[in-house]
Motif scaffolding. Structure first.
Motif, PDB file in Angstrom:
ATOM      1  N   ARG A 109       0.558  -1.891   1.627  1.00 62.56           N
ATOM      2  CA  ARG A 109       1.966  -2.289   1.640  1.00 62.56           C
ATOM      3  C   ARG A 109       2.626  -2.091   0.269  1.00 62.56           C
ATOM      4  N   VAL A 110       1.919  -1.463  -0.686  1.00 67.97           N
ATOM      5  CA  VAL A 110       2.467  -1.351  -2.042  1.00 67.97           C
ATOM      6  C   VAL A 110       2.679   0.095  -2.496  1.00 67.97           C
ATOM      7  N   PHE A 111       2.477   1.055  -1.603  1.00 65.03           N
ATOM      8  CA  PHE A 111       2.715   2.455  -1.974  1.00 65.03           C
ATOM      9  C   PHE A 111       4.202   2.706  -2.189  1.00 65.03           C
ATOM     10  N   PRO A 112       4.606   3.552  -3.127  1.00 66.24           N
ATOM     11  CA  PRO A 112       3.793   4.477  -3.927  1.00 66.24           C
ATOM     12  C   PRO A 112       3.131   3.858  -5.150  1.00 66.24           C
ATOM     13  N   GLY A 113       3.325   2.576  -5.373  1.00 64.21           N
ATOM     14  CA  GLY A 113       2.653   1.896  -6.470  1.00 64.21           C
ATOM     15  C   GLY A 113       3.313   2.113  -7.816  1.00 64.21           C
ATOM     16  N   SER A 114       2.664   1.596  -8.849  1.00 66.07           N
ATOM     17  CA  SER A 114       3.207   1.670 -10.203  1.00 66.07           C
ATOM     18  C   SER A 114       2.051   1.729 -11.204  1.00 66.07           C
ATOM     19  N   LYS A 115       2.212   2.525 -12.231  1.00 70.49           N
ATOM     20  CA  LYS A 115       1.184   2.671 -13.267  1.00 70.49           C
ATOM     21  C   LYS A 115       0.966   1.379 -14.036  1.00 70.49           C
ATOM     22  N   THR A 116       2.001   0.542 -14.092  1.00 70.67           N
ATOM     23  CA  THR A 116       1.912  -0.701 -14.870  1.00 70.67           C
ATOM     24  C   THR A 116       2.046  -1.944 -13.998  1.00 70.67           C
ATOM     25  N   GLY A 117       1.889  -1.775 -12.683  1.00 75.08           N
ATOM     26  CA  GLY A 117       2.071  -2.894 -11.766  1.00 75.08           C
ATOM     27  C   GLY A 117       0.798  -3.694 -11.560  1.00 75.08           C
ATOM     28  N   SER A 118       0.725  -4.388 -10.420  1.00 75.94           N
ATOM     29  CA  SER A 118      -0.443  -5.175 -10.062  1.00 75.94           C
ATOM     30  C   SER A 118      -1.648  -4.262  -9.877  1.00 75.94           C
TER      31      SER A 118
END
Length: 322
Positions: A109-118
């Motif tokens: 449920r978190v795509f495309p995501g983040s390089k600095t995220g969770s």
């Protein structure tokens, strides 16, 4: 001359090569390293790039078993092109026998995501940046959650002729039309031009040999269609065509109590058939659960106890062209 190598995390994989690339996203709280192996097999002959993946949800281990056997049986050694296998994407959830990442998030449920995220977001970002751009096709293997057993099925969006053709080739017993969920792996792959089939079968924390074989057989037919199946492997096309389900409904428990299912997943039922009973534990009350319409049972609750409102059966209400 065009460089025909594939690059993944700095690793160079040439045509004809086999390689395992181990991805380390983070460590456990004990500082123990957890690595996700990515198994890459390339033919010397050019062709499509296909991903077989499982374990987006760490407790859906039947999908992992399907991809494991694809590797074990050397089905992943292609006649042409490249096959990438990731048997366990959510290695953290797999270790903990949990659906989620340790941060409590659902990776799907978190795509495309983040390089600095969770933590989950960072892993989604890795997949989108490093894996997805390599792909032409993908089959992502899942299982039912919360003690609900899925009949083997492919899920695709409606009105996509190419995906429909691939579903016909895969030949799971059922194909359900379902919208892409925002933040899902399937959704981001679709946006980036990857043709993905989502396979559902079995339930979480469970291995089922029939479900495993359905997934393996479908994968072989899928590769044969793309002219990628190793000539030493056979694909069985004698099975019945997939049934396309246009509409379906969940049957929910009207009472709480002990749940005894009487209907096998995948079977056809007639309106009024008794599907299960819900009883109190003291022998006074027993309620019958009846089919509200005729159709196929494509998911059934395997839990011993249900509460009022729980989803207990998923039943088809309309097949395509009915």
């Amino acid at each position: 001359m065009k460089d025909r190598a594939i690059y993944l995390l700095g690793e160079r994989i040439l045509p004809g090569e086999s390689k395992i690339v181990e991805v380390e996203i983070a460590k456990l709280h004990t500082m123990t390293k957890l690595k996700v192996p990515i198994i890459i097999e390339r033919s010397k002959i050019d062709g499509p790039v296909v991903l077989f993946s499982a374990g987006l949800h760490g407790d859906e281990i039947n999908g992992t078993e399907i991809v494991r056997q694809i590797i074990r049986r050397k089905i992943n050694k292609p006649k042409c092109g490249t096959i990438i296998c990731i048997p366990i994407i959510n290695i953290f959830g797999f270790v903990n026998q949990s659906r989620q990442f340790p941060d409590g998030r659902d990776l799907n449920r978190v795509f495309p995501g983040s390089k600095t995220g969770s933590l989950a977001s960072r892993f989604a970002h890795f997949l989108v940046k490093e894996i997805v751009p390599l792909l032409d096709y993908a089959v992502d293997f899942h299982a039912g959650g919360a003690s609900r057993f899925n009949a083997p099925q492919i899920r695709i969006v409606q009105n996509n002729t190419e995906l429909k053709e691939l579903a016909k080739v895969f030949k799971a017993p059922f194909t359900l039309y379902s919208k892409n969920i925002s933040g899902s792996f399937r959704s981001v792959c679709t946006k980036l031009g990857v043709k993905m089939l989502l396979f559902e079968g079995g339930k979480s924390l469970d291995l089922n040999t029939e479900i495993t074989q359905e997934g393996i057989d479908g994968a072989k037919r899928f590769l044969f269609h793309l002219d990628m199946l190793n000539p030493k492997k056979d694909a069985d096309f004698t099975v019945d065509p997939t049934l396309f389900i246009e509409k379906s409904n969940w049957i929910r428990a009207q009472y709480s109590g002990l749940f005894i299912g009487l209907t096998k997943t995948g079977s056809y039922v007639t309106k009024g058939d008794v599907l299960a009973t819900i009883s109190d534990p003291f022998g006074k009350v027993e309620h019958k659960v009846k089919a509200p319409n005729s159709g196929y049972i494509i998911n059934a609750n395997d839990g011993a106890i249900v509460y009022q409102g729980d989803a207990i059966f998923h039943i088809s209400t309309q097949l395509e062209n009915e």
